[in-house]
Write an enzyme that holds these catalytic residues in place. Structure first.
Site, PDB file in Angstrom:
ATOM      1  N   SER A 143       0.837  -1.193   0.000  1.00 38.88           N
ATOM      2  CA  SER A 143       0.000   0.000   0.000  1.00 38.88           C
ATOM      3  C   SER A 143       0.874   1.245   0.000  1.00 38.88           C
ATOM      4  O   SER A 143       2.008   1.217   0.483  1.00 38.88           O
ATOM      5  CB  SER A 143      -0.876   0.014   1.254  1.00 38.88           C
ATOM      6  OG  SER A 143      -1.576   1.230   1.333  1.00 38.88           O
ATOM      7  N   TYR A 158      -1.330  -0.400  10.398  1.00 34.77           N
ATOM      8  CA  TYR A 158      -1.371  -0.736   8.965  1.00 34.77           C
ATOM      9  C   TYR A 158      -0.116  -0.221   8.258  1.00 34.77           C
ATOM     10  O   TYR A 158       0.501  -0.929   7.462  1.00 34.77           O
ATOM     11  CB  TYR A 158      -2.636  -0.134   8.352  1.00 34.77           C
ATOM     12  CG  TYR A 158      -2.902  -0.558   6.924  1.00 34.77           C
ATOM     13  CD1 TYR A 158      -3.304  -1.854   6.622  1.00 34.77           C
ATOM     14  CD2 TYR A 158      -2.772   0.342   5.872  1.00 34.77           C
ATOM     15  CE1 TYR A 158      -3.561  -2.244   5.317  1.00 34.77           C
ATOM     16  CE2 TYR A 158      -3.036  -0.033   4.558  1.00 34.77           C
ATOM     17  CZ  TYR A 158      -3.431  -1.324   4.286  1.00 34.77           C
ATOM     18  OH  TYR A 158      -3.688  -1.716   2.989  1.00 34.77           O
TER      19      TYR A 158
END
Ligand code: NAP
Length: 234
Positions: A143, A158
């Site tokens: 990501s 995350y």
């Protein structure tokens, strides 16, 4: 399945980006092993692809469970004898917008278990099998949240997990070059259960770069981070 067909394993493939990657890899001529944490959801997802005339295998896999990873390795060895493509797609996003001072350590650990230790276990299990056959492509679905360039506050679990996945990409790529290519990619903000209904991109658009990296020729890159088939900063 034919003998010349490449074998691809996709984790977290019962829905979202992983499911669409299975569809596109199958259309690219690979034999796909759709791995799903929940066996019932996995069978249902495989059934949808079979109903569209795609031949896929289905296997249970919880990426955080070493016994589950070992069981899958045994099943792949027995059924196919090799693995050509590994897509580390399974992921969780548990701390959106939460301050680093508020996110619980349990959430940090749970996120790292899936997003980092999962791909690490899968690489340790399957990359040696690839090396034994002198060919392999590993794609880590990462990501922009994992980019150290421009990283800002919040969503620490995350972000740290995807930054660690990016580091793992470089480390594994360097240890197994040149026959095995290991790359990370950012799919964009995608309309899935994780991305929500207002995300601008479709799973189809997101899967394109995964499939491109999964089918790179010998002259293709390794140890890179990509979005829309173009390199991006780490
Ligand atoms: P999703 O729709 O939430 O799907 C996540 C998948 O991961 C599900 O199949 C889920 O299985 C599986 N999973 C979670 N924990 C697992 C475990 N312990 N073992 C095996 N499978 C597990 O998410 P998505 O949007 O398709 O995301 C796929 C990947 O893209 C993730 O790595 C995510 O971080 C990355 N990504 C997504 C976006 C976005 O905008 N959507 C943006 C950047 C990066 P269950 O159904 O059993 O829960």
């Amino acid at each position: 399945m034919t003998l010349s067909q490449k074998i691809a394993l996709v984790t977290g493939a019962n829905r979202g980006i992983g499911f669409e990657v299975c569809r596109q890899l199958s259309d690219a001529g690979l034999h796909v092993i759709l791995a799903s944490r929940d066996p019932v959801k996995g069978r249902h997802a495989a059934g949808r692809l079979r109903a569209e005339d795609r031949e896929v295998s289905v296997q249970p896999l919880d990426v955080t469970d070493p016994k589950s990873v070992a069981g899958l390795l045994r099943a792949v060895r027995r059924q196919f004898g090799r693995l050509d493509v590994l897509i580390n797609n399974a992921g969780v996003y548990l701390d959106e917008g939460v301050s680093v001072f508020d996110v619980g350590t349990a959430v940090m650990r749970a996120t790292l278990e899936v997003n980092f230790f999962g791909p690490l276990s899968l690489c340790r299990a399957f990359v040696p099998l690839m090396q034994a056959h002198g060919y392999g492509r590993v794609v880590n679905v990462s990501s922009r949240a994992g980019q150290l360039t421009g990283m800002r506050g919040r969503t620490a679990a995350y972000k740290v997990s995807k930054a660690a996945l990016n580091a793992l990409t470089l480390i594994v790529a360097d240890e197994v070059r040149p026959a095995i290519k290991v790359n990370a990619m950012y799919p964009g903000w995608v309309r899935t259960d994780m991305g929500g209904p207002h995300a601008p991109r479709s799973p189809e658009e997101a899967a394109d770069t995964v499939v491109w990296l999964a089918t790179l020729p010998a002259s293709g890159p390794t140890g890179g981070f990509f979005r829309d088939r173009k390199r991006i900063a780490w």
